[in-house]
Scaffold this active site. Structure first.
Site, PDB file in Angstrom:
ATOM      1  N   ASP A   1      -3.708  -7.320  10.814  1.00  0.00           N
ATOM      2  CA  ASP A   1      -3.946  -7.765   9.440  1.00  0.00           C
ATOM      3  C   ASP A   1      -3.460  -9.208   9.266  1.00  0.00           C
ATOM      4  OD1 ASP A   1      -4.946  -7.447   6.881  1.00  0.00           O
ATOM      5  OD2 ASP A   1      -3.049  -6.730   6.066  1.00  0.00           O
TER       6      ASP A   1
ATOM      7  N   GLY B   1       0.790  -1.208   0.000  1.00  0.00           N
ATOM      8  CA  GLY B   1       0.000   0.000   0.000  1.00  0.00           C
ATOM      9  C   GLY B   1       0.829   1.268   0.000  1.00  0.00           C
TER      10      GLY B   1
END
Length: 652
Positions: free
Chosen positions: A133, A20
């Protein structure tokens, strides 16, 4: 950025992935000569002070996490306008790919993977870091079967103020209910996600599925998962109980620490079933009928039973009492249904609001395009045409897809996703390049040194069977299957053999050793024993007398050593001494190395001996004797007569 050098020592090579906020490259640490992974911040974030601070925080936090199950961070820094982190370079495949390829895993393997992830989380949690995550894509399975937890890129320390407390991060299929609702997160959040990872590994599929992230997240909050054994009958009850406890909706009902979960999984693997049973609880069964929905839970249990009075307790007014109780129950039931419905609506609204804040204000659903075999430009155009955002492409080598064409995408094609979602994809770098390298000389190195040297030359190592060697010490590489200085392809495997020690040994010197003790020692040394028996007057039966070659001699391993073992003392002829004077007989027998005992007068005549014929050397012989008769004197009989009246001579 390929062929760039960072920090004066890290040579950047080919790109292996994009996240990201960063791109990951394979690189070479020129100081230590080892392959590393280098994460560099994407250009659009490098000049943003908040992102730079978060990048720095990630590096410092991850570097503090020391575990065999966490990707190691070696270094970090800034070079010109580029922030970078230097990490351990991993070989293997991520768990998601493994599950897609092989389907459901064996229960023991699921528990092993779960235990290792839990141990990694325990280290992070002790540093006040919540991963947030945990998903199979972030679990790398190495060639030896062990795992490494990756990507603490969205993890945050509890004392960090760089992210909002109510931000919803992670992937919808693995996020906890409290993540979805934007609540404060703790260690049990990671435990919930790990439970889903184990669920997927055990069954081959995630517990909650839907057409978009919002529908999946709502199921995380409101729906109970099917027990894994309903999807895969091979999942045993103990592992199922562990998984379902991790996935309890209420964080207080889950394992409270990663240590506790790890210990329970290790108990399961060790077969300590009682420890597992007492440490877990199963999710309550979902109501499936009108009777069950009105039932009262059993205390301490998981099933539900209708409340029933014993028939012996009915009175004459029981019918009236039952009617009144039923009316009251119906009134409370309607109230509870209304409250539950209102609560569910509020929860759903909170979930949607939280997800909309994450995914953006637009909630229109779009069909994900099929990017297979498209060029990067075509893929980006197709993604944007459908109202999505294209992620930074990740480049991988692929022997089947032409260079520059899309190999894989996430999410998969033809799925419904919210408008504005990021579509990630991988692009082929073409076939894996074949690079010729020189084979190093490994002889004289330890196994660890040989592996490190091969890694420097971009080769893999494999330890073959150990060999005997007179030239190299035990533990040193003595042989290798590819000649030093020869040419091989990068990535080839070089098999090497470690010395097990010299091929020669010394015949042992063991005093007072029995036959079994000595022959066992010869076997341990790699020698063959040829046992022969012989009588010996000085060595007891069953004990070693001598060897050929002699004790202390140096011989080759595998040689035969003749071992002479005493069968006892030799047999010798026993002289016949009956009729002889005891002293004379004793002298004769002792001269023949026998031990003599005399029973009777020592100056008598031997009338019997205990052993005749032959006897062992040194045996004991008993002689029985009797007094000798006196000689009869010459002359008349008066000298031999008695003295008159019985008087003695002294009395005359």
């Amino acid at each position: 950025m390929a062929e760039t050098k960072l920090g004066g020592r890290y040579q950047v090579q080919d790109r292996i992935g994009t996240g990201g906020m960063a791109t990951v490259y394979r690189g070479l640490d020129e100081v230590l000569g080892r392959t590393v992974a280098i994460k560099t911040m994407l250009p659009q974030y490098a000049n943003d002070p908040s992102f730079a601070a978060r990048f720095k925080q990630e590096a410092q936090a991850a570097a503090a996490l020391q575990s065999p199950y966490i990707v190691s961070v070696y270094d970090w820094g800034k070079d010109a306008d580029t922030y970078y982190i230097v990490m351990e370079y991993l070989r293997g495949t991520d768990l998601k790919t493994g599950i897609r390829k092989h389907g459901a895993l064996d229960c023991k393997k699921v528990a092993q993977i779960g235990s290792q992830i839990a141990q990694a989380l325990s280290v992070a949690h002790k540093h006040d870091i919540i991963h947030r995550d945990i998903k199979p894509q972030n679990i790398m399975v190495q060639p030896d079967g062990n795992i490494k937890v990756m990507d603490f890129g969205i993890a945050r320390a509890k004392n960090s103020h760089l992210t909002q407390d109510n931000s919803v991060l992670g992937t919808a299929h693995y996020v906890s209910p409290e993540q979805t609702q934007g609540k404060e997160l703790g260690p049990t959040t990671d435990i919930y996600s790990l439970g889903i990872v184990m669920y997927e590994a055990a069954t081959g599929q995630v517990p909650f599925q839907g057409d978009d992230a919002i529908s999946v997240a709502l199921k995380q909050v409101n729906e109970q998962p099917k027990p894994p054994s309903q999807l895969n009958p091979n999942v045993d009850p103990q592992l199922e109980a562990i998984i379902l406890k991790c996935m309890q909706k209420n964080p207080a009902d889950r394992f409270q620490t990663a240590d506790e979960l790890s210990r329970t999984l290790r108990d399961y693997l060790a077969g300590r079933m009682q420890a597992v049973n007492t440490a877990t609880s199963v999710l309550p069964a979902a109501a499936t009928s009108k009777l069950e929905r009105g039932a009262t839970p059993m205390v301490g249990g998981t099933a539900t039973m209708p409340r029933v009075e014993r028939t012996g307790r009915f009175r004459q007014s029981a019918t009236q009492q039952a009617a009144e109780a039923e009316a009251e129950r119906q009134r409370k039931h309607k109230r509870n249904v209304i409250l539950a419905a209102a609560g569910g609506i509020v929860a759903a609204v909170l979930v949607i609001v939280a997800l909309v804040s994450l995914l953006g204000s637009g909630t229109a659903m779009r069909n994900v395009p099929n990017l297979s075999n498209l060029t990067v430009e075509q893929a980006v155009e197709a993604i944007e045409k459908e109202g999505f955002e294209a992620g930074e492409p990740q480049y991988v080598y692929d022997d089947n897809v032409p260079e520059g064409r899309v190999v894989e995408q996430d999410p998969e094609p033809n799925r419904q996703m919210p408008e504005g979602s990021v579509i990630n994809f991988k692009v082929s770098n073409g076939p894996t390049p074949v690079e010729e390298v020189e084979v190093p000389d490994l002889r004289g190195m330890t196994a660890d040194e040989a592996e490190e040297e091969l890694s420097k030359h971009k080769l893999l190592g494999k330890r073959g069977d150990d060999v005997e060697s007179d030239d190299y010490e035990e533990g040193e590489v003595a042989e290798q299957d590819l000649e030093p200085g020869s040419t091989a392809n990068a990535g080839d495997t070089v098999t090497y053999h470690v010395s097990a020690g010299s091929s020669q040994v010394v015949v042992p010197e063991l005093s007072n050793a029995t036959e079994s003790e000595y022959t066992s020692r010869l076997k341990d040394l790699g020698l063959v024993a040829d046992v022969r028996y012989t009588s010996d007057n000085s060595v007891a039966s069953g004990y070693v007398i001598y060897t050929t070659p002699g004790m202390g001699s140096t011989v080759d391993k595998g040689s035969t050593v003749t071992v002479f073992v005493s069968s006892g003392r030799e047999e010798v002829k026993v002289p016949n001494v009956v009729g002889e004077v005891a002293t004379t007989a004793q002298a004769r027998l002792e001269g023949a190395n026998f031990v003599v005992n005399i029973s009777g007068p020592t100056d008598g005549i031997v009338i019997e001996q205990s052993v005749t014929g032959s006897a062992p050397y040194g045996a004991t012989i008993t002689l029985t004797t009797e007094a000798q008769e006196p000689e009869t004197p010459s002359g008349n009989g008066d000298h031999g007569g008695s003295i008159g009246n019985g008087a003695t001579p002294e009395g005359q």
